[in-house]
Write a protein that holds these residues in place. Structure first.
Motif, mmCIF file in Angstrom:
data_model
loop_
_atom_site.group_PDB
_atom_site.id
_atom_site.type_symbol
_atom_site.label_atom_id
_atom_site.label_comp_id
_atom_site.label_asym_id
_atom_site.label_seq_id
_atom_site.Cartn_x
_atom_site.Cartn_y
_atom_site.Cartn_z
ATOM 1 N N ASN A 32 0.828 -1.205 0.000
ATOM 2 C CA ASN A 32 0.000 0.000 0.000
ATOM 3 C C ASN A 32 0.863 1.256 0.000
ATOM 4 O O ASN A 32 0.543 2.243 -0.662
ATOM 5 C CB ASN A 32 -0.932 -0.002 1.215
ATOM 6 N N LEU A 36 0.885 4.118 -2.835
ATOM 7 C CA LEU A 36 0.699 5.519 -2.459
ATOM 8 C C LEU A 36 1.839 6.376 -2.990
ATOM 9 O O LEU A 36 1.612 7.480 -3.502
ATOM 10 C CB LEU A 36 0.607 5.646 -0.939
ATOM 11 N N ALA A 39 1.272 6.903 -6.632
ATOM 12 C CA ALA A 39 0.183 7.848 -6.864
ATOM 13 C C ALA A 39 0.643 9.280 -6.626
ATOM 14 O O ALA A 39 0.331 10.193 -7.414
ATOM 15 C CB ALA A 39 -1.003 7.520 -5.956
ATOM 16 N N GLN A 290 -6.349 4.890 -9.185
ATOM 17 C CA GLN A 290 -6.873 3.952 -8.195
ATOM 18 C C GLN A 290 -7.079 4.625 -6.843
ATOM 19 O O GLN A 290 -8.079 4.399 -6.167
ATOM 20 C CB GLN A 290 -5.908 2.770 -8.028
ATOM 21 N N ARG A 291 -6.104 5.434 -6.450
ATOM 22 C CA ARG A 291 -6.190 6.125 -5.161
ATOM 23 C C ARG A 291 -7.429 7.017 -5.103
ATOM 24 O O ARG A 291 -8.173 7.004 -4.122
ATOM 25 C CB ARG A 291 -4.931 6.960 -4.939
ATOM 26 N N THR A 292 -7.647 7.802 -6.154
ATOM 27 C CA THR A 292 -8.802 8.704 -6.186
ATOM 28 C C THR A 292 -10.115 7.920 -6.151
ATOM 29 O O THR A 292 -11.042 8.276 -5.418
ATOM 30 C CB THR A 292 -8.755 9.579 -7.457
ATOM 31 N N GLU A 294 -10.599 4.912 -4.963
ATOM 32 C CA GLU A 294 -10.775 4.289 -3.655
ATOM 33 C C GLU A 294 -11.282 5.286 -2.617
ATOM 34 O O GLU A 294 -12.088 4.950 -1.752
ATOM 35 C CB GLU A 294 -9.451 3.675 -3.200
ATOM 36 N N ARG A 516 -8.382 14.209 -6.706
ATOM 37 C CA ARG A 516 -8.269 13.799 -5.297
ATOM 38 C C ARG A 516 -8.458 15.000 -4.372
ATOM 39 O O ARG A 516 -9.185 14.920 -3.371
ATOM 40 C CB ARG A 516 -6.904 13.157 -5.046
ATOM 41 N N ASP A 539 -0.343 13.496 1.056
ATOM 42 C CA ASP A 539 -0.679 12.184 1.595
ATOM 43 C C ASP A 539 -2.044 12.144 2.264
ATOM 44 O O ASP A 539 -2.390 11.159 2.912
ATOM 45 C CB ASP A 539 0.381 11.741 2.589
ATOM 46 N N ASP A 541 -6.024 11.778 2.368
ATOM 47 C CA ASP A 541 -7.101 11.173 1.601
ATOM 48 C C ASP A 541 -8.478 11.547 2.141
ATOM 49 O O ASP A 541 -9.500 11.111 1.612
ATOM 50 C CB ASP A 541 -6.968 9.650 1.600
#
Length: 542
Positions: A32, A36, A39, A290-292, A294, A516, A539, A541
């Motif tokens: 993870n 990150l 990303a 993917q981060r956005t 999620e 994001r 960092d 979210d």
């Protein structure tokens, strides 16, 4: 075997099991952290100059512009019927004598035919919100283009108002797909510095469609036979065939592919959209996506129409919907004869000008709009979306008030030209600010997960308001109805004032914000006026 020996063996197995679980958790945590880091690296690379971005993403620019070309078709045809109302040949075929040797289409049928396509587009755009998430942007667009080729036959062969109404209604259905797809697709294949330009290009296509309509109708302005209006209808077939041939090779949106779990294909598309030799790792870009997604999955359950009216997405939907509806209330709707100023050619005619001068001025205003939108490409890189919009709608509000005052004070030839001048200034202001910025704001305030549904609802709200606004416009200008002429500007002065107030308090600044960052700002409930000054760390979210 003794009991103590059995307990010892069980203890060893338990310790070994816990060790494996700890190792698995450690490996997952490290994975993870790696994703990150990828990303964050990709998001950092998004911040670059406009010219650098254009050099790095020429293919993304090409495909975004190709898809947006479908907007020219809608702008052309939506402007076509409204402007034909001022053409003598069309008036003789579909109108009624008004006692002075001329003909006018009855106000009720005028509004019905003008906005039949709007009703069809409303149905089409809502349908697109269901279809596109499953088929993707590319397949949905190609299907709507094929349908367009078929339905154009109806208005072309129409000889009565009811048939013309049905033809325009069916033509509107694929237009709804165009509006939902072009805007969302542009925002999803664009790097951050080009997102404003790509989405604003939709407005440029609107202006191009208007300009083509004005030029063609000016050429046929004095025609007296049926081909004077049939040929403009037939020209609609020019667009779909070559677009189908080109868009068959277009890439799918990488964001849509990531949402579907097709990560390898998404990486290939990311690489395809960039120029050769760039130092961006496609895997990093996909990790950013993917981060956005999620983040949004933790905030929103499902991706249905119901979801856009829940939680934080309700606020985003309200802003997006108001922005499109505000095009009807700000004094000008480029591409649709729905607001006062968009009735340029017809307005000039009923204001007392001859048809030659009216069509010439209609062509002039369309050209002014196009030049203004080109200038907007530069303006959006220098100023924020919110700032440009407030300046534009504020200026248009003042111009509408002045038009109403001049119309009420005098009916001389000089007053008609003064009104025409103010009207052109509104067109220029709209093309520079309100028109193109609307497309950008709507695309950026919607979440990635619900972009198709939010854009569809936003545009559908525009279509829903277009019908009653269209009736007000037709009745206020038509000599057989209210016959307000230039004084109808007072109506739109009031609505434009409301648009200014809403924008000041509710529309956020989205310039230079990643998807994001916008998700985080909305999740925190940050007031619209503080979006620009609020800091979101790399960092974070939530």
């Amino acid at each position: 075997m003794s009991l103590s020996h059995i307990d010892l063996e069980e203890s060893k197995e338990k310790d070994l099991s816990q060790h494996h679980e700890h190792v698995h958790e450690h490996i997952t945590h490290e994975a993870n952290k790696a994703v990150l880091a990828q990303a964050i690296a990709a998001e950092d690379q998004e911040h670059m100059g406009v010219w650098q971005a254009l050099k790095m993403f020429p293919k993304a620019t090409f495909w975004s512009f190709m898809v947006s070309f479908v907007i020219i078709m809608e702008a052309y045809d939506n402007a076509l019927v409204g402007n034909l109302m001022a053409q003598p040949a069309f008036q003789m075929q579909f109108g009624e004598p008004v006692g002075d040797g001329t003909y006018q289409v009855p106000a009720a049928w005028q509004s019905a035919c003008n906005y039949a396509s709007t009703i069809g587009a409303f149905i089409g755009i809502v349908t697109c919100g269901y279809v596109q998430p499953y088929l993707g942007y590319k397949k949905t667009m190609l299907g709507s283009l094929v349908l367009m080729i078929a339905v154009i036959f109806i208005p072309f062969f129409a000889t009565s108002l009811p048939v013309l109404f049905v033809g325009e209604l069916l033509c509107g259905f694929p237009w709804g797909f165009y509006n939902a797809i072009a805007q969302a697709y542009a925002s999803e294949i664009a790097p951050l510095p080009l997102r404003g330009i790509f989405t604003m290009y939709n407005q440029s296509c609107w202006c191009t469609g208007q300009l083509v309509t004005a030029g063609i109708l000016y050429a046929f302005r004095n025609g007296t036979d049926k081909w004077s209006y049939k040929i403009p209808f037939a020209i609609q077939w020019v667009w779909p065939v070559p677009l189908i041939a080109i868009l068959a090779f277009a890439p799918e949106s990488p964001w849509w592919l990531v949402r579907k779990g097709k990560l390898a294909e998404a990486e290939r598309v990311v690489q395809r959209l960039e120029a050769k030799g760039t130092n961006r790792d496609p895997a990093n870009v996909v990790a950013m996506m993917q981060r956005t997604i999620e983040i949004e999955n933790t905030l929103t359950e499902g991706a249905s129409y119901a979801a856009v009216f829940k939680g934080v997405d309700l606020r985003r939907t309200c802003v997006a919907s108001f922005m499109f509806a505000a095009q009807l209330w700000s004094g000008l709707l480029i591409g649709n004869q729905v607001s006062f100023a968009a009735e340029a050619t017809y307005f000039y005619t009923v204001a007392g000008m001859g048809s030659d001068k009216a069509f010439a001025l209609g062509l002039g205003t369309a050209a002014i709009q196009w030049v203004a939108v080109v200038c907007a490409f530069w303006a959006v890189t220098q100023q924020g979306r919110r700032t440009l919009y407030l300046y534009g709608v504020g200026f248009q509000t003042i111009m509408l008030l002045l038009i109403g005052v001049v119309a009420a004070a005098s009916k001389t030839s000089a007053s008609f030209w003064v009104q025409a001048t103010f009207l052109m200034l509104i067109f220029a202001s709209y093309g520079l600010t309100v028109g193109p910025i609307t497309f950008t704001i709507v695309a950026e305030v919607s979440s990635v997960k619900l972009r198709a549904q939010t854009c569809a609802i936003a545009r559908a709200s525009y279509y829903a308001m277009a019908v009653p606004m269209g009736y007000i416009t037709s009745y206020s200008l038509n000599p057989t109805a209210w016959n307000l002429q230039g004084k109808s500007a007072f109506i739109w002065f009031a609505t434009a004032t409301g648009v200014f107030i809403f924008t000041y308090f509710m529309v956020p600044e989205t310039k230079d914000r990643s998807f994001r960052e916008l998700d985080v700002l909305y999740h925190r409930g940050v007031p619209a006026r503080k979006f620009k000054s609020t800091v979101v760390d790399k960092d974070e979210d939530e």
